[in-house]
Structures are given as structure tokens and as C-alpha cells.
Design a protein around this motif. Structure first.
Motif, PDB file in Angstrom:
ATOM      1  N   LEU A  94       0.473  11.197   1.502  1.00 28.01           N
ATOM      2  CA  LEU A  94       0.357   9.822   1.016  1.00 28.01           C
ATOM      3  C   LEU A  94      -0.892   9.121   1.543  1.00 28.01           C
ATOM      4  CD1 LEU A  94       4.087   8.708   1.363  1.00 28.01           C
ATOM      5  CD2 LEU A  94       2.864   9.238  -0.757  1.00 28.01           C
ATOM      6  N   ALA A 146       2.161   1.802  -3.450  1.00 25.75           N
ATOM      7  CA  ALA A 146       1.118   2.295  -4.350  1.00 25.75           C
ATOM      8  C   ALA A 146       0.806   3.768  -4.079  1.00 25.75           C
ATOM      9  CB  ALA A 146      -0.144   1.454  -4.191  1.00 25.75           C
ATOM     10  N   ALA A 147       0.771   4.149  -2.802  1.00 23.45           N
ATOM     11  CA  ALA A 147       0.482   5.543  -2.458  1.00 23.45           C
ATOM     12  C   ALA A 147       1.560   6.472  -2.992  1.00 23.45           C
ATOM     13  CB  ALA A 147       0.366   5.681  -0.943  1.00 23.45           C
ATOM     14  N   ARG A 191       3.537   5.890  -5.561  1.00 21.07           N
ATOM     15  CA  ARG A 191       3.407   5.925  -7.027  1.00 21.07           C
ATOM     16  C   ARG A 191       2.285   6.867  -7.456  1.00 21.07           C
ATOM     17  NH1 ARG A 191       2.287   0.957  -7.691  1.00 21.07           N
ATOM     18  NH2 ARG A 191       0.017   1.225  -7.828  1.00 21.07           N
ATOM     19  N   ASP A 192       1.153   6.816  -6.770  1.00 18.54           N
ATOM     20  CA  ASP A 192       0.005   7.637  -7.146  1.00 18.54           C
ATOM     21  C   ASP A 192       0.219   9.119  -6.854  1.00 18.54           C
ATOM     22  OD1 ASP A 192      -1.215   5.304  -7.912  1.00 18.54           O
ATOM     23  OD2 ASP A 192      -2.442   5.117  -6.098  1.00 18.54           O
ATOM     24  N   GLN A 193       0.957   9.421  -5.777  1.00 15.09           N
ATOM     25  CA  GLN A 193       1.115  10.809  -5.342  1.00 15.09           C
ATOM     26  C   GLN A 193       2.459  11.415  -5.735  1.00 15.09           C
ATOM     27  OE1 GLN A 193      -1.412  12.489  -3.981  1.00 15.09           O
ATOM     28  NE2 GLN A 193      -2.670  10.634  -4.098  1.00 15.09           N
ATOM     29  N   TRP A 194       3.281  10.663  -6.411  1.00 14.35           N
ATOM     30  CA  TRP A 194       4.663  11.108  -6.677  1.00 14.35           C
ATOM     31  C   TRP A 194       4.734  12.490  -7.310  1.00 14.35           C
ATOM     32  CZ3 TRP A 194       9.235   9.664  -5.001  1.00 14.35           C
ATOM     33  CH2 TRP A 194      10.375  10.101  -5.662  1.00 14.35           C
ATOM     34  N   SER A 195       3.916  12.744  -8.298  1.00 17.40           N
ATOM     35  CA  SER A 195       3.984  14.029  -9.001  1.00 17.40           C
ATOM     36  C   SER A 195       3.568  15.203  -8.129  1.00 17.40           C
ATOM     37  CB  SER A 195       3.103  13.999 -10.260  1.00 17.40           C
ATOM     38  OG  SER A 195       1.750  13.750  -9.899  1.00 17.40           O
ATOM     39  N   ASP A 196       2.828  14.928  -7.049  1.00 17.58           N
ATOM     40  CA  ASP A 196       2.365  15.996  -6.162  1.00 17.58           C
ATOM     41  C   ASP A 196       3.293  16.227  -4.967  1.00 17.58           C
ATOM     42  OD1 ASP A 196       0.060  16.440  -7.698  1.00 17.58           O
ATOM     43  OD2 ASP A 196      -1.025  14.861  -6.633  1.00 17.58           O
ATOM     44  N   ARG A 248       0.834  -1.210   0.000  1.00 19.03           N
ATOM     45  CA  ARG A 248       0.000   0.000   0.000  1.00 19.03           C
ATOM     46  C   ARG A 248       0.863   1.254   0.000  1.00 19.03           C
ATOM     47  NH1 ARG A 248      -2.342   3.598   4.024  1.00 19.03           N
ATOM     48  NH2 ARG A 248      -3.934   4.763   2.931  1.00 19.03           N
TER      49      ARG A 248
END
Length: 299
Positions: free
Chosen positions: A72, A18-19, A21-26, A15
């Protein structure tokens, strides 16, 4: 982007990955540094690290660590540790975990002192942040109107229930602590009636007793307050209020720590609502103690 091979059974780490990866750009540059360290460090190392230590090893700060975790999707460092600990405790025997915990702190008294207080502070900060004023207000209202309060807690949660019941009596309110499980709990539930309140201390395990207790309360017209870490969402529709008391992810600090503090907040609020009752009861308690301590009176 971060890439890391993670065993399928390590759901907490999965998890986290995944968090990130999903939030990396922010994430900011400093938050990315924190994220990189989180996925590269061994789980066991993260379990025993404070926010300050994570800030130091990621060349950021403890404030950056907290911000990164919140971005995250974690309530804080204790929340991340809790998820990671679920994997760790399911895969590692208790005696092995104890040996590793001892190995982590060693015999350095300064490290031991710091680790205990750091984890306690993290849990306290998270408890303060996650329980909103509306939840506290609803819980206080339930107890203020109660004919009698049943405080329920088993095992490590029992101290919180016993503390609440004892201290309620000392400010002039009827209360009893219950810690029975199984068939023995049925006898305690018989006396629960309309106008009563139930305060349940239970951090994370969905015990059968909780459902039976809540159903009994509903059927007789009693109201329920839940003091928990993980069960708020699961039981939200069955209780009047949920108060958050994060449990320990490492075992370094007492499980009952935050539950006791939540109980103290409820007690102080109730004492201020009816000062005359609280002061009068305290005066009577002092007088009774003085009688018990006076050998001449019963000589």
C-alpha cells in the motif's frame, strides 16, 4: 470494493483509503483481509496495535500485515501510525491522549510490557530497513574526516546528540553537543568551521534552526548528516547523508530510542576505522577515572 465515510480532516485515513482503492486488485486475499480491517478499525485502536495483533484480528499474520502495508506504499506499521497520529494529535489534547493511552493498556503489566517492546521492535526494524548501506557509509566518512563534530538536537532529540558527542570524545574524537534554539544558537555556530561535521537529530518538525545551521555549515565548509524520520526528502540536497530514525507514533516508547541506536552504529563504525585511537583514548579515560576514585592520591 471498500467504501467508508471519512471526515475531510482525517488526511491519514483518507490516504490509507485511497491507497487501498488503488492497490486493491493487486492485493492477495489475506492482504485484502488486512486492508479491510485497517479501514474499519478506529484510528486510536490502530495507533496502539502491533503487527502481531493486527494479524490476529484480521485472521492473517504479522508478516502478512507488513507485506500489505508495503504494498500500500507504507514503509511499515510505524509509518502508517505516524500518518494516523498526525490527525489524532492535532484533534485531541495531550492530556486526553495520555488518558486514552493509559486506558488502552490498563493496569495489566503483561500488556504494558508487551506493548512497549512491540512498538520499540517495530521502530527498530523500520530504522534498520530504511537506512541503506550507502547512506551509512557516507555518514561514517563525513565523521571520520571531521576536525570536530557538532551534534545538534533539541527537546526529545537532545539525548541522541548528547550521547553521540560524549561517546565520540571517549574514542578520541573532538565533539560537542548543542541544544540551543533562537539567538542562543548563534553563539554556538560561530565556532563551526571548515572541515567540521554537523549531525542533526530531528524527527519531523522543520525548525528554522535547521535551515540556519545547514546554511552556516555550507558557508564555512562543514558537512552535515541528518538523523530523521520525516525530513529526509525535504533536506536531501543540503546534507551528505540521511539516516532514518522513526519516532514514536503513540508516546509509549522514548522519542530518542532509534536516534540513540543510529548514534551507536556510527560510533562502532568509527571505532573500528581507527582502533588505535579508540583503544588509546579508552585507556586514558580509565586511568583518569581511577585517579578520581582513589582517595589516597588526594588525601
Amino acid at each position: 470494493m471498500l467504501v467508508m465515510e471519512i471526515p475531510e480532516n482525517e488526511t491519514g485515513v483518507t490516504r490509507l483509503r485511497a491507497a487501498i482503492r488503488d492497490q486493491w486488485s493487486d492485493l492477495s486475499a489475506s492482504e485484502r483481509a488486512v486492508a479491510q480491517y485497517l479501514v474499519s478499525a478506529p484510528v486510536e485502536q490502530l495507533l496502539f496495535a502491533s503487527a502481531q495483533q493486527l494479524g490476529a484480528v484480521s485472521s492473517t499474520s504479522n508478516a502478512t500485515v507488513v507485506r500489505a502495508l508495503q504494498r500500500l506504499g507504507y514503509a511499515g506499521l510505524p509509518a502508517l501510525k505516524r500518518e494516523l497520529a498526525n490527525d489524532f494529535t492535532s484533534a485531541v489534547a495531550p492530556e486526553v491522549r495520555l488518558k486514552r493511552r493509559i486506558a488502552h493498556v490498563g493496569q495489566d503489566l503483561d500488556t504494558i510490557w508487551t506493548d512497549v517492546f512491540d512498538e520499540a521492535q517495530e521502530r527498530i526494524d523500520q530504522a534498520r530497513r530504511l537506512t541503506g548501506p550507502d547512506s551509512l557509509k557516507r555518514a561514517v566518512a563525513v565523521l571520520a574526516e571531521a576536525r570536530e563534530v557538532l551534534a545538534y538536537g533539541v527537546a526529545a532529540s537532545e539525548p541522541g546528540a548528547r550521547h553521540l558527542a560524549l561517546a565520540l570524545g571517549r574514542i578520541g574524537r573532538r565533539a560537542r553537543a548543542v541544544s540551543e534554539t533562537g539567538f542562543a544558537l548563534a553563539d554556538q555556530l560561530l565556532a563551526l568551521g571548515q572541515g567540521d561535521a554537523v549531525v542533526i537529530f530531528q524527527p519531523g518538525r522543520r525548525l528554522m534552526e535547521l535551515s540556519v545551521l545547514m546554511e552556516r555549515a555550507r558557508s564555512v565548509g562543514a558537512k552535515v548528516v541528518l538523523v530523521t524520520d520525516e525530513l529526509g526528502e525535504a533536506y536531501a540536497d543540503r546534507v551528505e547523508a540521511v539516516l532514518t530514525a522513526p519516532h514514536t507514533p503513540t508516546g509509549i516508547t522514548a522519542e530518542s530510542l532509534t536516534g540513540l541506536l543510529v548514534a551507536d552504529a556510527l560510533l562502532l563504525a568509527l571505532a573500528t576505522l581507527d582502533e588505535d585511537r579508540a583503544v588509546g583514548s579508552s585507556h586514558q579515560l580509565t586511568a583518569l577515572r581511577e585517579q578520581l576514585l582513589d582517595p589516597k592520591r588526594h588525601g
